[in-house]
Design an enzyme around this catalytic site. Sequence first.
Site, PDB file in Angstrom:
ATOM      1  N   ALA A  39      83.331  95.712 -16.902  1.00  0.00           N
ATOM      2  CA  ALA A  39      82.992  96.399 -15.651  1.00  0.00           C
ATOM      3  C   ALA A  39      83.178  95.377 -14.526  1.00  0.00           C
ATOM      4  CB  ALA A  39      81.578  96.982 -15.677  1.00  0.00           C
ATOM      5  N   HIS A  44      82.971  88.551 -11.028  1.00  0.00           N
ATOM      6  CA  HIS A  44      83.780  88.104 -12.171  1.00  0.00           C
ATOM      7  C   HIS A  44      85.132  87.562 -11.692  1.00  0.00           C
ATOM      8  CE1 HIS A  44      81.396  91.519 -14.155  1.00  0.00           C
ATOM      9  NE2 HIS A  44      81.029  90.463 -14.848  1.00  0.00           N
ATOM     10  N   GLY A 154      78.505  82.246 -13.899  1.00  0.00           N
ATOM     11  CA  GLY A 154      78.023  82.519 -12.548  1.00  0.00           C
ATOM     12  C   GLY A 154      76.595  82.048 -12.333  1.00  0.00           C
ATOM     13  N   ASP A 157      73.416  84.295 -12.989  1.00  0.00           N
ATOM     14  CA  ASP A 157      72.565  84.190 -14.179  1.00  0.00           C
ATOM     15  C   ASP A 157      72.176  82.714 -14.343  1.00  0.00           C
ATOM     16  OD1 ASP A 157      72.802  87.007 -15.618  1.00  0.00           O
ATOM     17  OD2 ASP A 157      74.744  86.508 -14.774  1.00  0.00           O
ATOM     18  N   GLN A 160      70.789  81.402 -17.555  1.00  0.00           N
ATOM     19  CA  GLN A 160      71.832  81.410 -18.595  1.00  0.00           C
ATOM     20  C   GLN A 160      72.676  80.129 -18.526  1.00  0.00           C
ATOM     21  OE1 GLN A 160      74.273  84.946 -19.913  1.00  0.00           O
ATOM     22  NE2 GLN A 160      75.646  84.172 -18.354  1.00  0.00           N
ATOM     23  N   ARG A 194      75.634  96.395 -13.192  1.00  0.00           N
ATOM     24  CA  ARG A 194      74.581  97.405 -13.270  1.00  0.00           C
ATOM     25  C   ARG A 194      74.362  98.125 -11.936  1.00  0.00           C
ATOM     26  NH1 ARG A 194      72.592  93.515 -16.922  1.00  0.00           N
ATOM     27  NH2 ARG A 194      72.101  94.402 -18.961  1.00  0.00           N
TER      28      ARG A 194
HETATM   29  P1  AMP Z   1      78.371  89.657 -17.191  1.00  0.00           P
HETATM   30  O1  AMP Z   1      79.611  90.472 -17.347  1.00  0.00           O
HETATM   31  O2  AMP Z   1      77.331  90.326 -16.358  1.00  0.00           O
HETATM   32  O3  AMP Z   1      77.862  89.115 -18.505  1.00  0.00           O
HETATM   33  O4  AMP Z   1      78.783  88.388 -16.346  1.00  0.00           O
HETATM   34  C1  AMP Z   1      79.815  87.546 -16.756  1.00  0.00           C
HETATM   35  C2  AMP Z   1      79.811  86.310 -15.902  1.00  0.00           C
HETATM   36  O5  AMP Z   1      79.981  86.679 -14.539  1.00  0.00           O
HETATM   37  C3  AMP Z   1      78.482  85.547 -15.993  1.00  0.00           C
HETATM   38  O6  AMP Z   1      78.755  84.159 -16.021  1.00  0.00           O
HETATM   39  C4  AMP Z   1      77.785  85.959 -14.717  1.00  0.00           C
HETATM   40  O7  AMP Z   1      76.860  84.998 -14.248  1.00  0.00           O
HETATM   41  C5  AMP Z   1      78.956  86.084 -13.761  1.00  0.00           C
HETATM   42  N1  AMP Z   1      78.609  86.950 -12.644  1.00  0.00           N
HETATM   43  C6  AMP Z   1      78.087  88.200 -12.694  1.00  0.00           C
HETATM   44  N2  AMP Z   1      77.840  88.663 -11.454  1.00  0.00           N
HETATM   45  C7  AMP Z   1      78.187  87.677 -10.592  1.00  0.00           C
HETATM   46  C8  AMP Z   1      78.163  87.534  -9.176  1.00  0.00           C
HETATM   47  N3  AMP Z   1      77.725  88.495  -8.363  1.00  0.00           N
HETATM   48  N4  AMP Z   1      78.617  86.366  -8.647  1.00  0.00           N
HETATM   49  C9  AMP Z   1      79.068  85.357  -9.448  1.00  0.00           C
HETATM   50  N5  AMP Z   1      79.119  85.436 -10.792  1.00  0.00           N
HETATM   51  C10 AMP Z   1      78.687  86.576 -11.357  1.00  0.00           C
END
Ligand code: AMP
Length: 284
Positions: A39, A44, A154, A157, A160, A194
């Site tokens: 998504a 990302h 990112g 998180d 994380q 989300r």
């Molecule tokens: P996710 O698909 O939510 O597991 O996120 C994948 C990666 O994208 C993780 O390292 C997140 O921290 C990063 N990420 C998600 N949202 C953002 C954002 N708004 N800005 C920067 N990085 C992000």
Amino acid sequence: MPDFVIPVTLKIFATKKEITDYFNRKPVKVIGFVPTMGALHKGHLGLIELAKQQSTQVVCSIFVNPTQFNDPKDLEKYPRPIADDIRRLEEINCDILFNPQVTEMYDDNEKWHFDMGDLESLLEGKFRPGHYQGVTQVVYKLFNIVKPDVAFFGQKDYQQVLVISKMIEKLHMPVKLVMCPIEREPDGLAMSSRNIHLTPDDRKNSLVLSKTLNWVKENFEPTKIAELQQHAIQTISAAPGVELEYFEIADGKTLHPATELSESVVALVAARVGKTRLIDNILL
Ligand code: AMP
């Protein structure tokens, strides 16, 4: 120099063998890796852009990892727009997409435990029991499959990033970790997969999170931590449609409550806005 960009064809692999065979046939100097659950949004894509600048080839993985969800409903309704994601990856010239099925990643009844100390029980760990065990389990597997030189995560998180950094250090994994800044909507909401679940009212109500984080940053003084935290908690608790889980001004390395001696300080928040759980943070 040509004044046009030659498009790279996105290679899509669904199995460990395909990606391993590919890199065995074609060794690459610097493999950059961006693990995601898909998504894809600008957050990302920012990670992928940074990865492109620092790597010879960029692998993005899309895998909605069941072991990191503590709420089965959240897993079920997690968005999976894979055709749109592939188009986005093609548009930004990502080299490789790794998009495995759950059965490719997990055997039945697999066991995993990584000792990450109290990062497991603080903040996100407290509200999402088992979440970081699932995260480390999948990232460990992905690192062993993709064998990246550099991995991009990112700041969105933040906890994380600390957990993965601890795993890399403790398990002596040969990966450099890069933390990328948070991408936000023009009004301040941190981008998240989300966010599509937010109703128009939720969307408005959600702004109290980034606004309060900014207010804390603007007013930050190491001697005023308790006061600022109290004020932030009151503001968010009083906001309509928002159920605060935590707001903590924490030490940037340990996530314990920050003190005047903390070298780096971060304010972190988690709240339910309508039915959607949102997290955000700001470096102070
Ligand atoms: P996710 O698909 O939510 O597991 O996120 C994948 C990666 O994208 C993780 O390292 C997140 O921290 C990063 N990420 C998600 N949202 C953002 C954002 N708004 N800005 C920067 N990085 C992000």
